[in-house]
Motif scaffolding. Structure first.
Motif, PDB file in Angstrom:
ATOM      1  N   TRP A  78     -27.810  21.003   5.755  1.00 41.45           N
ATOM      2  CA  TRP A  78     -27.587  21.639   4.465  1.00 41.45           C
ATOM      3  C   TRP A  78     -26.990  20.646   3.469  1.00 41.45           C
ATOM      4  O   TRP A  78     -27.370  20.641   2.288  1.00 41.45           O
ATOM      5  CB  TRP A  78     -26.682  22.850   4.639  1.00 41.45           C
ATOM      6  CG  TRP A  78     -26.681  23.750   3.438  1.00 41.45           C
ATOM      7  CD1 TRP A  78     -25.696  23.897   2.514  1.00 41.45           C
ATOM      8  CD2 TRP A  78     -27.740  24.625   3.018  1.00 41.45           C
ATOM      9  NE1 TRP A  78     -26.060  24.804   1.551  1.00 41.45           N
ATOM     10  CE2 TRP A  78     -27.322  25.276   1.839  1.00 41.45           C
ATOM     11  CE3 TRP A  78     -28.998  24.927   3.544  1.00 41.45           C
ATOM     12  CZ2 TRP A  78     -28.103  26.200   1.159  1.00 41.45           C
ATOM     13  CZ3 TRP A  78     -29.786  25.847   2.874  1.00 41.45           C
ATOM     14  CH2 TRP A  78     -29.347  26.462   1.696  1.00 41.45           C
ATOM     15  N   ALA A  79     -26.067  19.801   3.944  1.00 44.08           N
ATOM     16  CA  ALA A  79     -25.476  18.796   3.057  1.00 44.08           C
ATOM     17  C   ALA A  79     -26.541  17.820   2.565  1.00 44.08           C
ATOM     18  O   ALA A  79     -26.555  17.450   1.384  1.00 44.08           O
ATOM     19  CB  ALA A  79     -24.367  18.042   3.790  1.00 44.08           C
TER      20      ALA A  79
ATOM     21  N   LEU B 134     -29.795  18.391   2.273  1.00 44.85           N
ATOM     22  CA  LEU B 134     -30.702  19.089   1.369  1.00 44.85           C
ATOM     23  C   LEU B 134     -30.092  19.226  -0.025  1.00 44.85           C
ATOM     24  O   LEU B 134     -30.772  19.035  -1.034  1.00 44.85           O
ATOM     25  CB  LEU B 134     -31.027  20.469   1.946  1.00 44.85           C
ATOM     26  CG  LEU B 134     -32.109  21.287   1.239  1.00 44.85           C
ATOM     27  CD1 LEU B 134     -33.417  20.512   1.171  1.00 44.85           C
ATOM     28  CD2 LEU B 134     -32.318  22.608   1.964  1.00 44.85           C
ATOM     29  N   GLN B 135     -28.803  19.546  -0.089  1.00 45.64           N
ATOM     30  CA  GLN B 135     -28.156  19.721  -1.381  1.00 45.64           C
ATOM     31  C   GLN B 135     -27.914  18.390  -2.097  1.00 45.64           C
ATOM     32  O   GLN B 135     -27.749  18.371  -3.316  1.00 45.64           O
ATOM     33  CB  GLN B 135     -26.830  20.465  -1.215  1.00 45.64           C
ATOM     34  CG  GLN B 135     -26.974  21.860  -0.597  1.00 45.64           C
ATOM     35  CD  GLN B 135     -28.003  22.720  -1.322  1.00 45.64           C
ATOM     36  OE1 GLN B 135     -29.092  22.968  -0.836  1.00 45.64           O
ATOM     37  NE2 GLN B 135     -27.650  23.165  -2.516  1.00 45.64           N
ATOM     38  N   ALA B 136     -27.900  17.298  -1.346  1.00 39.32           N
ATOM     39  CA  ALA B 136     -27.611  15.992  -1.951  1.00 39.32           C
ATOM     40  C   ALA B 136     -28.863  15.251  -2.413  1.00 39.32           C
ATOM     41  O   ALA B 136     -28.759  14.237  -3.113  1.00 39.32           O
ATOM     42  CB  ALA B 136     -26.852  15.115  -0.944  1.00 39.32           C
TER      43      ALA B 136
ATOM     44  N   GLN C 263     -38.651  20.623   2.081  1.00 35.47           N
ATOM     45  CA  GLN C 263     -37.988  21.654   1.284  1.00 35.47           C
ATOM     46  C   GLN C 263     -37.784  21.210  -0.159  1.00 35.47           C
ATOM     47  O   GLN C 263     -37.955  21.999  -1.091  1.00 35.47           O
ATOM     48  CB  GLN C 263     -36.640  22.015   1.910  1.00 35.47           C
ATOM     49  CG  GLN C 263     -36.733  22.908   3.117  1.00 35.47           C
ATOM     50  CD  GLN C 263     -37.422  24.221   2.801  1.00 35.47           C
ATOM     51  OE1 GLN C 263     -37.043  24.941   1.879  1.00 35.47           O
ATOM     52  NE2 GLN C 263     -38.461  24.539   3.563  1.00 35.47           N
ATOM     53  N   SER C 264     -37.450  19.962  -0.360  1.00 40.88           N
ATOM     54  CA  SER C 264     -37.272  19.446  -1.706  1.00 40.88           C
ATOM     55  C   SER C 264     -38.576  19.546  -2.503  1.00 40.88           C
ATOM     56  O   SER C 264     -38.584  19.931  -3.679  1.00 40.88           O
ATOM     57  CB  SER C 264     -36.785  17.995  -1.648  1.00 40.88           C
ATOM     58  OG  SER C 264     -36.578  17.473  -2.937  1.00 40.88           O
TER      59      SER C 264
ATOM     60  N   ARG D 136     -39.227  23.237  -3.258  1.00 42.79           N
ATOM     61  CA  ARG D 136     -38.334  23.715  -4.318  1.00 42.79           C
ATOM     62  C   ARG D 136     -38.831  23.270  -5.691  1.00 42.79           C
ATOM     63  O   ARG D 136     -38.740  24.025  -6.663  1.00 42.79           O
ATOM     64  CB  ARG D 136     -36.914  23.211  -4.074  1.00 42.79           C
ATOM     65  CG  ARG D 136     -36.171  23.949  -2.966  1.00 42.79           C
ATOM     66  CD  ARG D 136     -34.787  23.360  -2.742  1.00 42.79           C
ATOM     67  NE  ARG D 136     -33.992  24.205  -1.853  1.00 42.79           N
ATOM     68  CZ  ARG D 136     -32.727  23.936  -1.524  1.00 42.79           C
ATOM     69  NH1 ARG D 136     -32.126  22.848  -2.010  1.00 42.79           N
ATOM     70  NH2 ARG D 136     -32.063  24.742  -0.703  1.00 42.79           N
TER      71      ARG D 136
ATOM     72  N   GLU E 189     -33.536  26.131  -6.521  1.00 39.38           N
ATOM     73  CA  GLU E 189     -32.718  25.038  -5.979  1.00 39.38           C
ATOM     74  C   GLU E 189     -31.861  25.469  -4.795  1.00 39.38           C
ATOM     75  O   GLU E 189     -31.401  24.623  -4.027  1.00 39.38           O
ATOM     76  CB  GLU E 189     -31.814  24.465  -7.080  1.00 39.38           C
ATOM     77  CG  GLU E 189     -32.585  23.871  -8.247  1.00 39.38           C
ATOM     78  CD  GLU E 189     -33.630  22.862  -7.789  1.00 39.38           C
ATOM     79  OE1 GLU E 189     -33.326  22.027  -6.928  1.00 39.38           O
ATOM     80  OE2 GLU E 189     -34.769  22.931  -8.289  1.00 39.38           O
ATOM     81  N   GLY E 190     -31.647  26.759  -4.607  1.00 36.36           N
ATOM     82  CA  GLY E 190     -30.831  27.213  -3.491  1.00 36.36           C
ATOM     83  C   GLY E 190     -31.614  27.945  -2.423  1.00 36.36           C
ATOM     84  O   GLY E 190     -31.023  28.538  -1.518  1.00 36.36           O
TER      85      GLY E 190
ATOM     86  N   ASN F 190     -31.938  33.204   1.528  1.00 36.17           N
ATOM     87  CA  ASN F 190     -32.228  33.319   0.096  1.00 36.17           C
ATOM     88  C   ASN F 190     -31.507  34.489  -0.565  1.00 36.17           C
ATOM     89  O   ASN F 190     -31.313  34.486  -1.785  1.00 36.17           O
ATOM     90  CB  ASN F 190     -33.741  33.446  -0.107  1.00 36.17           C
ATOM     91  CG  ASN F 190     -34.484  32.194   0.321  1.00 36.17           C
ATOM     92  OD1 ASN F 190     -33.913  31.094   0.354  1.00 36.17           O
ATOM     93  ND2 ASN F 190     -35.748  32.351   0.653  1.00 36.17           N
TER      94      ASN F 190
END
Length: 402
Positions: free
Chosen positions: A15-16, A18-20, A52-53, A56, A68-69, A138
């Motif tokens: 998760w880190a 993906l968010q970065a 996933q990026s 998105r 984005e989430g 989601n």
């Protein structure tokens, strides 16, 4: 995405990562993948995160900043309802007085997201374990939304306290082939329709190609277009169809404005009650009804709006002698007209130095790309031509968009 890939992404490390990640860039994806793997990250995790990026980035067209989430799959993203349309679905339930809606085929959760976001309680189900897990992620910001892996048709709706039902049956096989037989939908269409005997507030999303003859007589059938693309057919029952059985078109433009046309059904028939419209000579303006209007069979309402007439009784083009604002149609000024003939059209365009030509057609077998090659266009000017039938004769209309 399989269960292992999902578990990796939901781990703290996944998760880190993906968010970065920076905004997805196809040209830089390979270099980014190589760098992340060189930094010691699991190649499988890197691949899952970059997938996933990419999804998105594609999903922004449907979900805006919510993308984005979210966690997505290619198939789930393709079938998911655009958020602007899902919000209209949610409004129907809210306006009908519903408080607790069961989304029986929630997929990745797009419609459930809109339902919960409008303040409704939601019970979202999907038969697939991984898909239900994605929907759970989601919908994580909405405590009023519960997700359950289950066959939605097996729910005891009364025991769950549900007063509204929504379903978007799968219309493709696992291999991606399109299903045309409603009995082969997942779940079958008749099985979903039977629920309106238990919960009258029933809504369904179907493909826009369903023929009028296959539509239930007690539904409002609404075709929806977004930015000119016809995206779905909604069937609405009971309190979700406040005007009763009808045919309607919802046109959502690029700016987000919504325009509706609606006609009740003639009692005892499957046909909308429409004003009479004649065919007549081409006037100074041409109106091309939106695809949702044409699918709904409501071209006569456009003709009424613009004080117009059909160019031909079999063609969905409307003409008028006066210019009107027509939010459910594209308007053109008619500059010239001539019988269709390759040599005459080529000469006409050459004389005017037309090198860029937009070709629109309806009611003719002409293939635009083939015609464009045959015209051998030369010059710097632009033009738009409409190839159609006028009073039964093949005709070229030279127009300019308004």
């Amino acid at each position: 995405m399989d269960a292992d890939g999902l578990a990796q992404l939901l781990s703290p490390e996944g998760w880190a990562l993906l968010q970065a990640l920076p905004p997805y860039d196809e040209d830089r994806a390979m270099a980014l993948s190589t760098r992340l793997r060189a930094d010691g990250l699991d190649p499988a995790l890197v691949a899952a995160a970059l997938t996933q990026s990419r999804l998105r980035a594609r999903a922004r067209a449907k979900f805006g900043e919510f993308a984005e989430g979210m966690l997505l799959t290619p198939a789930g993203l393709e079938q998911a309802t655009r958020l602007v349309v899902a919000a209209r679905h949610a409004r129907r339930y809210r306006d009908a007085g519903c408080t607790h809606v069961a989304d029986l085929t929630c997929g990745i959760g797009a419609d459930s997201l809109a339902l919960a976001g409008s303040g409704l309680r939601v019970l979202a189900t999907d038969v697939d374990e991984t898909t239900a897990a994605l929907a759970t992620v989601n919908l994580r910001h909405f405590p009023e939304a519960r997700v359950r892996q289950a066959d939605g048709l097996s729910l005891d709706l009364a025991a769950e306290g549900v007063d509204g039902v929504y379903a978007d049956p799968a219309r493709r096989t696992g291999s991606g082939s399109r299903l045309f037989d409603p009995a082969a939908y997942l779940p079958p269409l008749d099985a979903v329709l039977a629920l309106r005997g238990r919960v009258p507030a029933l809504g369904l999303k179907l493909g826009p190609g369903v023929p009028h003859t296959a539509l239930p007589a007690d539904a409002e059938a609404q075709w929806v277009s977004v930015g000119g693309d016809v995206v779905e057919l909604g069937l609405w029952f009971g309190p979700l169809a406040p005007v009763g059985p009808a045919r309607s078109a919802l046109v959502l433009d690029e700016a987000g404005a919504a325009h509706e046309l609606r006609a009740p059904l003639v009692p005892g028939t499957a046909e909308p009650e429409l004003p009479p419209v004649d065919a007549g000579p081409v006037g100074g303006y041409l109106y091309e009804p939106d695809g949702a209007v044409i699918r709904a069979g409501l071209v006569a309402l456009v003709a009424q709006e613009v004080q117009g007439r059909l160019v031909d009784r079999t063609i969905a083009y409307v003409t008028s002698d006066v210019r009107h604002a027509a939010p459910t149609a594209t308007a053109y000024r008619v500059l010239d007209r001539m019988p269709f003939g390759l040599k005459a059209l080529r000469s006409y365009l050459r004389t005017r130095g037309v090198g860029r030509l937009t070709i629109k057609k309806r009611g003719t077998a002409v293939v635009p790309e083939q015609l464009r090659r045959q015209l051998d266009l030369r010059g710097d000017a632009e033009a738009t031509v409409v190839l159609t039938r006028v009073a039964g004769a093949q005709t070229v209309l030279v127009v300019e968009p308004l």
